[in-house]
Design an enzyme around this catalytic site. Structure first.
Site, PDB file in Angstrom:
ATOM      1  CG  ASP A  65      -1.772   1.219   1.337  1.00  0.00           C
ATOM      2  OD1 ASP A  65      -1.692   2.095   0.454  1.00  0.00           O
ATOM      3  OD2 ASP A  65      -2.544   1.302   2.316  1.00  0.00           O
ATOM      4  CB  SER A 143      -3.357  13.699 -13.905  1.00  0.00           C
ATOM      5  OG  SER A 143      -4.565  13.820 -14.640  1.00  0.00           O
ATOM      6  CE1 TYR A 157      -6.235  10.700 -10.462  1.00  0.00           C
ATOM      7  CE2 TYR A 157      -6.709  12.611 -11.844  1.00  0.00           C
ATOM      8  CZ  TYR A 157      -6.085  11.391 -11.658  1.00  0.00           C
ATOM      9  OH  TYR A 157      -5.292  10.864 -12.656  1.00  0.00           O
TER      10      TYR A 157
END
Ligand SMILES: NC(=O)c1ccc[n+]([C@@H]2O[C@H](COP(=O)([O-])OP(=O)(O)OC[C@H]3O[C@@H](n4cnc5c(N)ncnc54)[C@H](O)[C@@H]3O)[C@@H](O)[C@H]2O)c1
Length: 251
Positions: A65, A143, A157
């Site tokens: 993780d 992104s 996000y």
């Protein structure tokens, strides 16, 4: 013994069990790297690694993780056993599209801890290791959302990806003198399961038409960009963000 600088070594890709991460792992494997397919989804990572090398010699799965710092340290410890770690691709992320005012504190913390803290921890841990050895290539998956606020994805996000772009610069500056480059690749919407899930299969064609180039991006090309940044020859590129957004954001 360390690999000469022109030779492939171990390449670690987080979130490599699916989507862009799987394409990146495949490309780096083709470049001759021993690849660690690292993902929170252990069975999917095992399947992805086996698809690259059924004999388990040049591709290895590792469950972790990225939001847990000890887990990221465990990833480095695992990878070191395979050889000199020369490439890290911080690709794992949680992509969510919850409307801005409905994002709960828990969801905000979860998205930031995976998408941002995970990248930060890995840049610290792998960056220190690479810097001690005098060579390394770190590529962070950012992104378009981190640059323009997002087209279909949520504000948490987008915010996490903006933070990834800042982290890329600060780690690039810190490690520049030590032979370690840190760069970002910033894709717009790709032809990928994550985009199909967010946009909806029925809306994909219209969504793609609204991109200036009239099509979704190709994950295999994103993998080419990452692979190029991961080469020794990319030594003078650091702190950069390479865009692949179909013309949605021009700067
Ligand atoms: N798909 C796109 O169009 C697009 C566009 C811009 C940026 N990106 C970025 O590219 C990267 C890959 O995107 P994708 O669409 O392939 O995503 P995806 O959701 O298909 O895959 C993400 C992978 O990360 C893994 N993961 C999630 N949480 C994790 C954790 N805590 N620890 C370890 N692994 C974890 C998932 O299991 C999955 O395998 C992401 O960083 C994403 O933000 C994608």
């Amino acid at each position: 013994m360390s690999a000469p600088q022109g030779e492939p070594g171990v390449a670690v890709v987080t979130g490599a069990a699916n989507g862009l991460g799987a394409a990146i792992a495949t490309r780096l494997h083709r470049a001759g790297h021993t690849v660690v397919v690292a993902d929170v989804d252990g069975p999917a990572a095992t399947a992805a690694a086996a698809a690259l090398d059924p004999s388990g010699v040049t591709a290895h799965a590792h469950q972790l993780d990225v939001a847990d710092r000890d887990s990221v340290q465990g990833l480095l410890d695992f990878a070191i056993e395979l050889g000199e770690v020369r490439v890290l691709v911080n690709n794992a992320a949680r992509t969510r599209s919850t409307p801005l005012m409905e994002i709960t504190a828990d969801e905000l913390a979860s998205v930031l801890s995976v998408n941002f803290h995970g990248v930060f921890y890995a840049c610290q841990i792998f960056g220190s290791y690479m810097s001690d050895r005098g060579y390394g290539r770190i590529v962070n998956m950012a992104s378009l959302a981190g640059q323009n606020g997002g087209t279909a994805t949520g504000g948490h996000y987008a915010s996490s990806k903006g933070a990834v772009l800042s982290a890329t610069k600060v780690f690039a500056r810190e490690l520049a003198r030590r032979g370690v480059t840190v760069n970002a690749v910033s894709p717009g919407p790709q032809d990928s399961p994550a985009v199909e899930q967010i946009v909806g299969a029925d809306n994909l064609a219209t969504f793609a038409e609204n991109i200036p180039v009239g099509r979704l991006g190709d994950p295999a090309f994103i993998a080419e960009m990452v692979a190029l940044l991961a080469t020794p020859g990319a030594a003078s590129v650091t702190g950069a963000c390479w865009d692949a957004n179909g013309g949605l954001y021009l700067r």
